[in-house]
Scaffold this active site. Structure first.
Site, PDB file in Angstrom:
ATOM      1  N   TYR A 258       0.325  -1.209  -0.514  1.00  0.00           N
ATOM      2  CA  TYR A 258       0.194  -0.069  -0.442  1.00  0.00           C
ATOM      3  C   TYR A 258       1.108   1.196  -0.459  1.00  0.00           C
ATOM      4  CZ  TYR A 258      -2.540  -2.975   2.017  1.00  0.00           C
ATOM      5  OH  TYR A 258      -4.104  -4.613   2.587  1.00  0.00           O
TER       6      TYR A 258
ATOM      7  N   CYS B  81      14.216 -10.898  -2.312  1.00  0.00           N
ATOM      8  CA  CYS B  81      14.535 -10.509  -3.979  1.00  0.00           C
ATOM      9  C   CYS B  81      13.621  -9.611  -4.703  1.00  0.00           C
ATOM     10  CB  CYS B  81      14.863 -11.782  -5.052  1.00  0.00           C
ATOM     11  SG  CYS B  81      16.467 -12.351  -3.977  1.00  0.00           S
ATOM     12  N   GLU B  82      13.115  -8.497  -4.402  1.00  0.00           N
ATOM     13  CA  GLU B  82      11.932  -7.433  -4.862  1.00  0.00           C
ATOM     14  C   GLU B  82      12.533  -6.391  -4.455  1.00  0.00           C
ATOM     15  OE1 GLU B  82       8.858  -8.479  -6.059  1.00  0.00           O
ATOM     16  OE2 GLU B  82       8.811 -10.712  -5.290  1.00  0.00           O
TER      17      GLU B  82
END
Ligand code: LLP
Length: 411
Positions: free
Chosen positions: A315, A341-342
């Protein structure tokens, strides 16, 4: 510095109630969720007093925090529960809730979940599909149960909520039934002999900063209720806001309560607050693993991530970050990021924090709602421990998951 009646610095150490947080995580490790029961009870009592003039029943929204000790404490304090799945009903019952104190809501309840709810005798079902009415009626007939209390959920076509993902009341949302359908069902209730259509329900969104949206939705709901004398109960949903930022002020619930009281005289009133009861009673503690300076930024890579707390990634939510040990002096702008891993795995952007060192610990504040309940095992991470603090006592309520836990359901 005092964040609230339970969470504050004393001698430059961050404490929760009477307990030094460092002493908890020294034993339990990080990342860890820690909740204060006194603060949860206090938040609940504050709402209870605010809504006392309406004689409202408060149903804690279990999706905000399903921890059994939290549910037990709320049940002991007199709360009912708002559950949105068979699993949440199971948790509430296991925490000692009376079935009649449970309202079962949700846009896609399965027939099996409805049967589970009816067999256990939940107090209300908030219905938002015509198809589920057929299931409820059949199941009640099969079991010879007494007529099931149903509150139809109106979609009032009012847009509100702090983020598009938290808005549920606009016409294009999947939630609720149109006024036309609600009228049709109420006018033809005899089609469902095993249902008592005694209530109407609405929930227009979360982090509702002003009473006005709730009141205009309520106006539509009452315009409908007035034509159907069988409507005895109005469930106004949840959405009471909390302050996520230092210095942020949110409207106290009293004004909304008195506005509701003026309009709801003669009805039984139900509410479904979640975050307002638990958010500021909880924090997520993380340890700094590494520092790196790159592309003009100071990164602090910590051992908590979007897997444990997804709100910032999902959000763009803001959670204040506070070091467990406070130091005087310069602060540096820091990107607090997790190991997942983002690129979205950022817990806090551009935070003014004292210079951190590997091994230092920080707390993500106001993490008691929609933290652990939305945690996942992404990247095969083990979900963190949950610790309860009650005054000067603390205990591990749910242990940290193990590697074996990760394989438990595979052959
Ligand atoms: N009642 C219904 C029908 C709901 O859908 C919700 C929240 C509540 C009550 C409780 O709302 P509260 O008082 O906690 O705002 N996961 C999100 C927000 C979505 C909540 C969905 N429904 C978050 O992390 O902010």
């Amino acid at each position: 510095m005092v964040f609230n009646t339970s969470i504050r610095y004393a001698d430059d150490e961050l404490r929760i109630d009477e307990v030094d947080i460092e002493s908890i995580v020294r034993e339990v490790g990080t990342p860890a969720y820690i909740y204060s029961l006194p603060r949860i009870r206090e938040n609940f009592q504050r709402l209870r007093s605010a809504f006392a003039p309406l004689n409202a029943r408060l149903h804690f929204s279990v999706k905000a925090n399903g921890n059994l000790d939290v549910l037990r404490a709320l049940s002991d304090a007199g709360a009912g529960f708002d559950c949105v799945s068979g699993g949440e009903i199971y948790r509430a019952l296991r925490a000692g809730a009376a079935a009649e104190a449970i309202v079962f809501a949700g846009v896609g309840k399965t027939r099996a979940e409805l049967a589970y709810a009816i067999t256990n005798g939940v107090g209300w079902i908030n219905a938002e599909n015509i198809g589920e009415l057929d299931h409820i009626d059949d199941i009640a007939a099969e079991r010879g149960a007494k007529p099931v209390l149903v509150a139809l959920r109106l979609n009032p076509e009012v847009t509100a909520g702090a983020h598009p993902y938290m808005a549920t009341g606009h016409g294009a949302a999947k939630f609720g039934l149109t006024a036309e359908v609600v009228r049709d069902v109420l006018s033809n209730g005899a089609r469902y002999p095993n249902i008592d259509f005694a209530g109407l329900h609405m929930h227009i969104g979360s982090q509702l900063s002003e009473a006005s949206a709730t009141l205009s939705a309520l106006e539509k709901l009452l315009a409908l209720a007035i034509d159907y004398p069988q409507i005895r109960a109005i469930n106004v949903g949840g959405g009471l806001p909390v302050a996520y930022r230092f210095g942020e002020k949110v409207a106290p619930p009293d004004r909304l309560a008195s506005e509701l009281a003026r309009r709801l005289d003669g009805y039984d009133v139900l509410l479904e607050p979640g975050r307002a009861i638990v958010a500021d009673a909880g924090l997520l503690v993380a340890k700094v693993l590494y520092l790196k300076r790159q592309a003009g930024h100071n990164f602090a890579i910590v051992d908590a991530s979007m897997a444990e707390m997804i709100r910032p990634a999902l959000y763009g939510a803001h959670h204040e970050i506070a070091p467990l040990r406070r130091t005087e002096g310069e602060t540096v702008s820091t990107q607090v990021v997790g190991p997942v891993c983002e690129s979205a795995d950022v817990l806090g952007r551009d935070r003014q924090l004292p210079p951190l060192e590997p091994g230092d610990k920080v707390a993500l504040l106001t993490a008691g709602a929609y933290g652990m309940t939305m945690a996942s095992n992404y990247n095969a991470r083990r979900r963190p421990a949950e610790v309860i603090v009650d005054g000067d006592r603390w205990w591990v309520s749910r242990r940290r998951e193990t590697f074996e836990d990760l394989l438990k359901f595979e052959r």
